[in-house]
Design a protein around this motif. Structure first.
Motif, mmCIF file in Angstrom:
data_model
loop_
_atom_site.group_PDB
_atom_site.id
_atom_site.type_symbol
_atom_site.label_atom_id
_atom_site.label_comp_id
_atom_site.label_asym_id
_atom_site.label_seq_id
_atom_site.Cartn_x
_atom_site.Cartn_y
_atom_site.Cartn_z
ATOM 1 N N GLY A 127 0.804 -1.212 0.000
ATOM 2 C CA GLY A 127 0.000 0.000 0.000
ATOM 3 C C GLY A 127 0.838 1.262 0.000
ATOM 4 O O GLY A 127 0.350 2.348 0.319
ATOM 5 N N ARG A 128 2.089 1.157 -0.365
ATOM 6 C CA ARG A 128 3.014 2.297 -0.482
ATOM 7 C C ARG A 128 4.175 1.842 -1.361
ATOM 8 O O ARG A 128 4.325 0.659 -1.663
ATOM 9 C CB ARG A 128 3.531 2.757 0.888
ATOM 10 C CG ARG A 128 4.201 1.663 1.674
ATOM 11 C CD ARG A 128 4.898 2.138 2.952
ATOM 12 N NE ARG A 128 4.178 3.121 3.714
ATOM 13 C CZ ARG A 128 3.248 2.839 4.634
ATOM 14 N NH1 ARG A 128 2.904 1.569 4.867
ATOM 15 N NH2 ARG A 128 2.662 3.795 5.333
ATOM 16 N N ALA A 157 11.484 8.887 3.439
ATOM 17 C CA ALA A 157 11.170 7.460 3.510
ATOM 18 C C ALA A 157 11.434 6.953 4.916
ATOM 19 O O ALA A 157 12.243 7.509 5.658
ATOM 20 C CB ALA A 157 12.012 6.660 2.509
ATOM 21 N N GLU A 158 10.731 5.887 5.254
ATOM 22 C CA GLU A 158 11.087 5.098 6.429
ATOM 23 C C GLU A 158 12.086 4.049 5.946
ATOM 24 O O GLU A 158 11.815 3.333 4.972
ATOM 25 C CB GLU A 158 9.840 4.411 7.005
ATOM 26 C CG GLU A 158 8.771 5.375 7.502
ATOM 27 C CD GLU A 158 8.767 5.465 9.017
ATOM 28 O OE1 GLU A 158 9.725 6.029 9.563
ATOM 29 O OE2 GLU A 158 7.805 4.977 9.627
ATOM 30 N N ALA A 205 8.054 -6.343 7.408
ATOM 31 C CA ALA A 205 7.491 -5.177 8.085
ATOM 32 C C ALA A 205 6.846 -4.227 7.089
ATOM 33 O O ALA A 205 5.755 -3.690 7.328
ATOM 34 C CB ALA A 205 8.575 -4.458 8.880
ATOM 35 N N ALA A 206 7.519 -3.991 5.953
ATOM 36 C CA ALA A 206 6.969 -3.083 4.949
ATOM 37 C C ALA A 206 5.679 -3.631 4.351
ATOM 38 O O ALA A 206 4.730 -2.877 4.099
ATOM 39 C CB ALA A 206 7.997 -2.838 3.848
ATOM 40 N N LEU A 207 5.636 -4.939 4.129
ATOM 41 C CA LEU A 207 4.480 -5.530 3.460
ATOM 42 C C LEU A 207 3.286 -5.714 4.382
ATOM 43 O O LEU A 207 2.136 -5.554 3.942
ATOM 44 C CB LEU A 207 4.872 -6.879 2.856
ATOM 45 C CG LEU A 207 5.941 -6.873 1.755
ATOM 46 C CD1 LEU A 207 6.178 -8.282 1.239
ATOM 47 C CD2 LEU A 207 5.566 -5.930 0.616
ATOM 48 N N GLY A 245 4.257 7.914 5.989
ATOM 49 C CA GLY A 245 4.650 8.308 4.651
ATOM 50 C C GLY A 245 4.292 7.277 3.597
ATOM 51 O O GLY A 245 3.756 6.206 3.881
ATOM 52 N N ASP A 246 4.636 7.605 2.353
ATOM 53 C CA ASP A 246 4.243 6.755 1.232
ATOM 54 C C ASP A 246 5.375 5.916 0.675
ATOM 55 O O ASP A 246 5.216 5.250 -0.348
ATOM 56 C CB ASP A 246 3.651 7.616 0.110
ATOM 57 C CG ASP A 246 4.662 8.598 -0.482
ATOM 58 O OD1 ASP A 246 5.827 8.637 -0.016
ATOM 59 O OD2 ASP A 246 4.281 9.337 -1.413
ATOM 60 N N THR A 247 6.536 5.916 1.356
ATOM 61 C CA THR A 247 7.691 5.191 0.833
ATOM 62 C C THR A 247 8.438 4.480 1.955
ATOM 63 O O THR A 247 8.697 5.070 3.010
ATOM 64 C CB THR A 247 8.669 6.150 0.118
ATOM 65 O OG1 THR A 247 7.965 6.861 -0.918
ATOM 66 C CG2 THR A 247 9.834 5.382 -0.501
#
Length: 323
Positions: free
Chosen positions: A34-35, A175-176, A290-292, A300-302
């Motif tokens: 979703g990002r 970004a994170e 973690a990202a998924l 944020g979006d990234t």
């Protein structure tokens, strides 16, 4: 204590010896997360993990007379391989202390690079620190610790310099940055590099359930230890506590730690194989997990994630791909 000057010096020593790994993306991963998701593919680093960065940094920065004696390290596998190969490239002998239950592929690869491997029974209570201290005294070898070593942290920080540069080239401003975390060498090094070269980006540590010592330590503001077993699916990052050198850096610079389940790790490994065509070991896949699957914990979006290692046992990898 490592700082940006040491990281830049490590980067200078790394030129021509350490690979600059790509920052990859895939629309399918963005859709799941979703990002936007970008993956720093350290699985393509020499010896199959980011650990070669720190190993090269430490071995190359030893005084020549000291390095000539050989080097000593302890590791469950990736640091072992990194030190073994870095030592071989410098023409010196490496002695590596490894747990007897380490993945066979990692033990075999360490021996392939010419190291003497000494196995110990961690399940039976043997302490690698005691064995290492004895060998240091007997053989007079310099010990290269897997994360609590300033040169190692600086070497891992070169990954952060590359992330900052590649993000700028890709037009990524914020970004994170999610890093697979055991003792914190990679996380601390990247955090220092981002502070200097991409201060709008925030480092987040990621660990597997049951081995979330860094997440708990960050929440408490002091080092907390795991009290459970020393082995798990994510064998590369199941350290008992963050390091004395790494934790102060993370406590100052990192956001809240993220903890993922083994099932999420397995799913991330399958996603990396399906959409990036990369083989990632369990410990190297936690940041992608973690990202998924933990998007609600991100801002944020990234997201930029480290795929920190690809040295997985073939049978285990096949089982995970089959689901």
């Amino acid at each position: 204590m490592s700082d940006i000057a040491q990281i830049r010096a490590a980067a200078a020593r790394a030129k021509g010896h350490v690979r600059q790994t790509p920052l990859l993306s895939a629309p399918a991963l963005d859709d799941i997360a979703g990002r936007r998701v970008f993956a720093k593919a350290e699985v393509l680093q020499l010896t199959g993990s980011f650990k070669f960065r720190g190993a090269w940094s430490a071995v190359s920065n030893l005084p020549a007379a000291e390095r000539a004696k050989g080097v000593l390290a302890f590791s469950s596998g990736n640091h072992a391989q990194g030190v073994a190969y870095a030592a071989a490239l410098h023409g010196v002998q490496a002695t590596i202390i490894m747990p007897a239950d380490a993945p066979l592929a990692k033990v075999d690869n360490t021996r392939f690079y010419g190291a003497e491997v000494i196995l110990y029974d961690r399940k039976g209570g043997e302490d690698r620190n005691v064995i290492g201290a004895r060998l240091q005294e007997e053989r007079g070898l310099p010990l290269i610790k897997p994360f609590d070593n300033a040169d190692v942290i600086a070497g891992q920080g070169t990954c952060g310099l590359e992330i900052a540069q590649q993000a700028r080239e890709a037009g990524i401003e914020r970004a994170e940055v999610l890093a697979c975390c055991g003792g914190g060498g990679l996380s601390a090094g990247i955090a220092l590099a981002l502070e200097a070269d991409a201060p709008q980006m925030r480092l987040r540590t990621v660990e597997p359930e049951g081995f979330n010592d860094t997440a708990r330590s960050l929440a408490a503001g002091e080092i907390c230890r795991n009290t459970g077993p020393e082995a798990g699916l994510c064998d590369a990052i199941v350290t008992p506590a963050p390091g004395q050198l790494t934790f102060p850096i993370l406590n100052r610079l990192a956001g809240a730690g993220i903890v993922v389940s083994d099932d999420e790790v397995r799913a991330a490994m399958r996603a990396a194989y399906a959409h990036l065509k990369l083989v990632v070991e369990p410990g190297g896949a936690v940041a992608l997990a973690a990202a998924l699957y933990h998007g609600a914990e991100l801002e944020g979006d990234t997201a930029i994630v480290t795929l920190s290692g690809g040295n997985v046992d073939p049978d285990l990898f096949a089982d995970i791909l089959r689901g």
